[in-house]
Design an enzyme around this catalytic site. Structure first.
Site, short mmCIF file in Angstrom:
data_model
loop_
_atom_site.label_atom_id
_atom_site.label_comp_id
_atom_site.label_asym_id
_atom_site.label_seq_id
_atom_site.Cartn_x
_atom_site.Cartn_y
_atom_site.Cartn_z
N CYS A 88 0.90 -1.32 -0.08
CA CYS A 88 -0.07 0.06 0.03
C CYS A 88 0.81 1.22 0.15
O CYS A 88 1.60 1.46 -0.86
CB CYS A 88 -1.00 -0.06 1.02
SG CYS A 88 -2.40 1.21 1.03
N HIS A 197 -3.55 -5.61 0.98
CA HIS A 197 -2.78 -5.94 2.55
C HIS A 197 -2.48 -7.57 2.70
O HIS A 197 -3.58 -8.02 3.20
CB HIS A 197 -3.10 -5.36 3.56
CG HIS A 197 -2.90 -3.83 3.64
ND1 HIS A 197 -2.04 -3.04 4.29
CD2 HIS A 197 -3.67 -2.90 2.68
CE1 HIS A 197 -2.01 -1.78 3.93
NE2 HIS A 197 -3.28 -1.72 3.11
N GLU A 199 -0.63 -8.61 4.84
CA GLU A 199 -0.54 -9.05 6.38
C GLU A 199 -1.76 -8.97 7.11
O GLU A 199 -1.80 -9.27 8.27
CB GLU A 199 0.51 -7.96 6.82
CG GLU A 199 -0.06 -6.65 6.92
CD GLU A 199 -0.37 -5.71 5.86
OE1 GLU A 199 -0.60 -4.47 6.00
OE2 GLU A 199 -0.26 -6.24 5.02
#
Length: 234
Positions: A88, A197, A199
């Site tokens: 991002c 994302h 994560e």
């Protein structure tokens, strides 16, 4: 020896702790790196996390590219020695640093997007995607206001020709990204920028899936198959 993965914190970073947790779950040791210190501390790879580095003043990532930590990161990444994942805002920093082509602009809707997003893996020939299969569809989190990937036609054609489109949005790009591009790599495959994302999709309890974890386990597989690469990192 356990791989050491640096996670850079800039003023305004939001997802540095999430990235550190994903690194830990994958089996590596996260190392916190501060933006104002020009030292990578001998890490084997680096994650530039999401957020709003330096408040996104001027342009997203435009100030972060000049942070002291980037003085060592940029040449190491450009040489192919240092694996770097920009997520991002981190993707925006990589583009501003000219480690990746193109730019990230305002979403076509002019609205912030926050949703679980299906993404198709296009290339497994990178340090961060080798545990996936080409064409595999995964579900990770997209949350951004300026995730619209743009580049001129010649650049896009070259990315396609050289297999450097790493991921595309499944279906229509929710942010208007050209050719549905969600992530790209450099020519060595060690530097990857990704707008969604991974994560935030590493645990069943907190994410829409665990599909993002293999970005981080891919790194470990890459490091294990390239034992000489970490030694080249300062």
């Amino acid at each position: 020896m356990t791989a050491r993965v640096g996670v850079v914190t800039f003023p305004g970073s939001l997802d540095d702790r999430d990235a550190e947790r994903a690194v830990r779950l994958a089996g590596a040791r996260p190392v916190s790196l501060w933006h104002d210190e020009p030292d990578l501390r001998g890490v084997d790879a680096v994650v530039l996390p999401g957020g709003f580095s330096y408040g996104d003043y001027l342009r997203c990532g435009a100030i972060a590219r000049f942070a002291p930590v980037m003085n060592e990161l940029v040449p190491a990444a450009r040489s192919g020695a240092l694996p770097v994942l920009g997520i991002c805002n981190g993707f925006q920093v990589l583009c501003e640093s000219h480690l990746l082509p193109g730019a990230l602009t305002r979403n076509s809707s002019l609205r912030f997007i926050n949703r679980a997003q299906p993404v198709r893996i296009e290339s497994t020939a990178t340090a961060w995607t080798n545990r996936y299969t080409a064409g595999e569809e995964i579900r990770i989190v997209l949350k951004s206001g300026e995730g619209n990937f743009v580049a001129d036609d010649a650049t896009l054609d070259e990315l396609e020709r050289s297999g450097r489109v790493v991921a595309r949005y499944a279906g229509d790009a929710p942010n208007g990204a050209r050719r549905g591009i969600a992530g790209v790599s450099n020519e060595h495959g060690n530097v990857v920028g990704l707008m969604p994302h991974p994560e935030h999709a590493v645990e069943e309890l907190t994410g829409p899936s665990t599909d993002g974890l293999d970005f981080f386990t891919s790194l470990l597989a890459h490091l294990e198959s390239s034992p000489a690469a970490p030694a080249a990192i300062g």
